[in-house]
Write a protein that holds these residues in place. Structure first.
Motif, PDB file in Angstrom:
ATOM      1  N   LEU A  96       6.328 -29.372  39.042  1.00  0.00           N
ATOM      2  CA  LEU A  96       6.921 -28.083  38.706  1.00  0.00           C
ATOM      3  C   LEU A  96       6.934 -27.098  39.861  1.00  0.00           C
ATOM      4  N   ASP A  97       5.872 -27.063  40.637  1.00  0.00           N
ATOM      5  CA  ASP A  97       5.872 -26.099  41.735  1.00  0.00           C
ATOM      6  C   ASP A  97       5.409 -26.712  43.056  1.00  0.00           C
ATOM      7  N   GLY A  98       5.317 -28.050  43.097  1.00  0.00           N
ATOM      8  CA  GLY A  98       4.937 -28.721  44.333  1.00  0.00           C
ATOM      9  C   GLY A  98       3.453 -28.782  44.574  1.00  0.00           C
ATOM     10  N   THR A 147       8.219 -27.739  28.220  1.00  0.00           N
ATOM     11  CA  THR A 147       6.928 -27.554  28.881  1.00  0.00           C
ATOM     12  C   THR A 147       6.712 -26.075  29.137  1.00  0.00           C
ATOM     13  N   LEU A 148       5.652 -25.534  28.536  1.00  0.00           N
ATOM     14  CA  LEU A 148       5.318 -24.117  28.661  1.00  0.00           C
ATOM     15  C   LEU A 148       3.982 -23.963  29.371  1.00  0.00           C
ATOM     16  N   THR A 149       3.811 -22.847  30.063  1.00  0.00           N
ATOM     17  CA  THR A 149       2.532 -22.543  30.690  1.00  0.00           C
ATOM     18  C   THR A 149       1.697 -21.699  29.745  1.00  0.00           C
ATOM     19  N   GLY A 150       0.448 -22.104  29.567  1.00  0.00           N
ATOM     20  CA  GLY A 150      -0.425 -21.380  28.657  1.00  0.00           C
ATOM     21  C   GLY A 150      -1.874 -21.422  29.114  1.00  0.00           C
ATOM     22  N   LYS A 151      -2.761 -21.278  28.166  1.00  0.00           N
ATOM     23  CA  LYS A 151      -4.193 -21.265  28.442  1.00  0.00           C
ATOM     24  C   LYS A 151      -4.625 -22.594  29.044  1.00  0.00           C
ATOM     25  N   ALA A 152      -5.516 -22.539  30.025  1.00  0.00           N
ATOM     26  CA  ALA A 152      -5.998 -23.755  30.682  1.00  0.00           C
ATOM     27  C   ALA A 152      -6.831 -24.601  29.714  1.00  0.00           C
ATOM     28  N   ARG A 153      -6.613 -25.922  29.798  1.00  0.00           N
ATOM     29  CA  ARG A 153      -7.380 -26.874  28.998  1.00  0.00           C
ATOM     30  C   ARG A 153      -7.791 -28.050  29.878  1.00  0.00           C
ATOM     31  N   THR A 154      -8.857 -28.738  29.474  1.00  0.00           N
ATOM     32  CA  THR A 154      -9.285 -29.942  30.172  1.00  0.00           C
ATOM     33  C   THR A 154      -9.367 -31.086  29.174  1.00  0.00           C
ATOM     34  N   VAL A 177      14.848 -23.369  34.244  1.00  0.00           N
ATOM     35  CA  VAL A 177      13.477 -22.994  34.587  1.00  0.00           C
ATOM     36  C   VAL A 177      13.312 -21.492  34.420  1.00  0.00           C
ATOM     37  N   LEU A 178      12.281 -21.103  33.700  1.00  0.00           N
ATOM     38  CA  LEU A 178      11.970 -19.687  33.507  1.00  0.00           C
ATOM     39  C   LEU A 178      10.759 -19.330  34.354  1.00  0.00           C
ATOM     40  N   ARG A 179      10.918 -18.288  35.157  1.00  0.00           N
ATOM     41  CA  ARG A 179       9.816 -17.793  35.984  1.00  0.00           C
ATOM     42  C   ARG A 179       9.426 -16.395  35.532  1.00  0.00           C
ATOM     43  N   GLY A 180       8.121 -16.138  35.550  1.00  0.00           N
ATOM     44  CA  GLY A 180       7.619 -14.820  35.204  1.00  0.00           C
ATOM     45  C   GLY A 180       7.793 -13.843  36.347  1.00  0.00           C
ATOM     46  N   GLY A 181       7.337 -12.614  36.144  1.00  0.00           N
ATOM     47  CA  GLY A 181       7.474 -11.581  37.153  1.00  0.00           C
ATOM     48  C   GLY A 181       6.757 -11.893  38.441  1.00  0.00           C
ATOM     49  N   ASP A 182       5.745 -12.781  38.392  1.00  0.00           N
ATOM     50  CA  ASP A 182       5.017 -13.145  39.605  1.00  0.00           C
ATOM     51  C   ASP A 182       5.643 -14.345  40.308  1.00  0.00           C
ATOM     52  N   ILE A 188       6.385 -20.496  37.483  1.00  0.00           N
ATOM     53  CA  ILE A 188       7.123 -21.137  36.394  1.00  0.00           C
ATOM     54  C   ILE A 188       6.339 -21.026  35.094  1.00  0.00           C
ATOM     55  N   VAL A 189       7.024 -20.602  34.046  1.00  0.00           N
ATOM     56  CA  VAL A 189       6.367 -20.479  32.740  1.00  0.00           C
ATOM     57  C   VAL A 189       7.030 -21.348  31.677  1.00  0.00           C
ATOM     58  N   ALA A 190       8.198 -21.931  31.969  1.00  0.00           N
ATOM     59  CA  ALA A 190       8.848 -22.824  31.016  1.00  0.00           C
ATOM     60  C   ALA A 190       9.855 -23.698  31.740  1.00  0.00           C
ATOM     61  N   VAL A 191       9.920 -24.961  31.329  1.00  0.00           N
ATOM     62  CA  VAL A 191      10.915 -25.892  31.840  1.00  0.00           C
ATOM     63  C   VAL A 191      11.579 -26.552  30.645  1.00  0.00           C
TER      64      VAL A 191
END
Length: 361
Positions: free
Chosen positions: A49-51, A96-103, A76-81, A84-87
């Protein structure tokens, strides 16, 4: 892969005898491991997604921007920073969405740990260019962008070794530690350790009516069992509600029964197009893969031109390897473990060598 026994999907038509259900997934025997082809050039995956092997985060809806990428065609949706927040991929329903980190980890079977901020969810419609302007997507994204409700990965890990049982209001067991299938007691030389053909309704232990009029009839000996394609059908179909076919040959547009049927279907986007099943047909690189993609393998010469194993891309482990989850007979169920071959799609391990194609549903 052709099954070795009769399966129990039946149509509600008097006197109609249902043909043998084609089995799914791979013959994963120890002897086959000894017959691996010589090593090929190692594949290094530089990120999806971002290399950097992750998808970033930090959405600011007021400054969000959309862009288009190719191979495969996607939005691809990018946030203000700028992260990438969605593909969302054309022709696909997995987002594929960006959210809370999980392991995700499986200590009993591997030291690998996948720490990720990727959440994979099912869209109500196939994505197409410009769909971000449509109301159905705006409503869906508003509901799901910050959601911590179970996604495809959460579903998948509810069937690994030690996963607690979950039952619905009717008392039906819908999640918990799953087997691959019952032990093969035939004793045939070269035979598999465990029997295939355990579909999601075998795990559930209840009849399942398909849209084509067939009914999946569970077998008691397959209770709590999911072969490789049965596992994918449980996660994507029964749990996430992607349409399902009763057989590979059934009418309709649902997810077929077998790994081969899924790989060769017209569903979704072909991320790594299938060119053949020989060792020379291994994809030259896997940079296009992203979390949630289905990956297909050729493990066994006995299945001839059929692909015989399927899994789902999970993400990068802490050592930078791209890991997938699938149901396997050596571990006796869903796993990201190393038993019978490490679960890496890069490098020259058993599964990396036998990878042949990938699809984004």
């Amino acid at each position: 892969m052709a099954g070795k026994g009769k399966k129990k999907t039946r149509h509600i038509v008097p006197g109609l005898v249902v043909l043998t259900l084609v089995g799914a997934s791979g013959y994963l025997t120890v002897e086959l491991r000894k017959q691996e082809v010589p090593g090929v050039t190692e594949v290094r995956n530089v990120g999806v997604l971002d290399g950097t092997g992750g998808s970033g985060g930090g959405a600011d809806d007021s400054k969000a921007t959309w862009s288009r990428l190719e191979n495969p065609a996607r939005s691809v949706l990018r946030g203000g920073d700028g992260q990438i927040v969605a593909v969302l991929t054309d022709g696909s329903r997995t987002a594929t969405l960006t959210g809370k980190a999980r392991t995700f980890q499986e200590p009993a079977a591997t030291k690998s740990k996948v720490s990720t901020r990727d959440w994979v969810r099912l869209l109500p419609e196939e994505w197409k260019k410009g769909a971000e302007k449509e109301q159905w997507f705006k409503d869906w994204y508003a509901e799901n962008k910050d959601s911590e409700e179970d996604d495809l990965f959460a579903f998948a890990f509810q069937y690994v070794t030690g996963a607690p049982d979950k039952k619905d209001e009717q008392g039906t067991l819908y999640a918990g530690d799953a087997d691959f299938g019952p032990l093969n007691t035939t004793g045939a030389e070269g035979g598999d350790l465990r029997l295939e053909q355990s579909d999601f309704y075998d795990f559930l232990g209840v009849q399942y009516p398909f849209r084509d009029g067939a009914v999946g009839a569970p077998e008691a000996m397959r209770a709590r069992a999911l072969d490789c394609s049965g596992f994918i059908r449980m996660v994507l179909g029964y749990r996430a509600r992607y349409p399902l076919m009763s057989l590979d040959s059934a009418s309709g547009d649902g997810l077929p029964r077998t790994a081969n049927g899924m790989a060769r279907s017209k569903l979704g986007a072909d991320v790594l197009p299938l060119t053949g099943v020989s060792a020379e047909d291994r994809p030259a690189n896997i940079d296009q893969l992203q979390p949630g993609d289905l990956v297909f393998f050729k493990l066994d010469a006995r299945t001839k031109e059929r692909l015989d194993h399927v899994g789902m891309v999970l993400g990068y482990d802490t050592e930078g390897h791209l890991i997938f989850v699938s149901s396997r007979e050596e571990v006796n169920g869903p796993t990201i473990g190393d038993i019978g071959g490490v679960s890496r799609l890069d490098g020259n391990g058993y599964y990396a060598k036998t990878l042949r194609s990938a699809k984004r549903l």
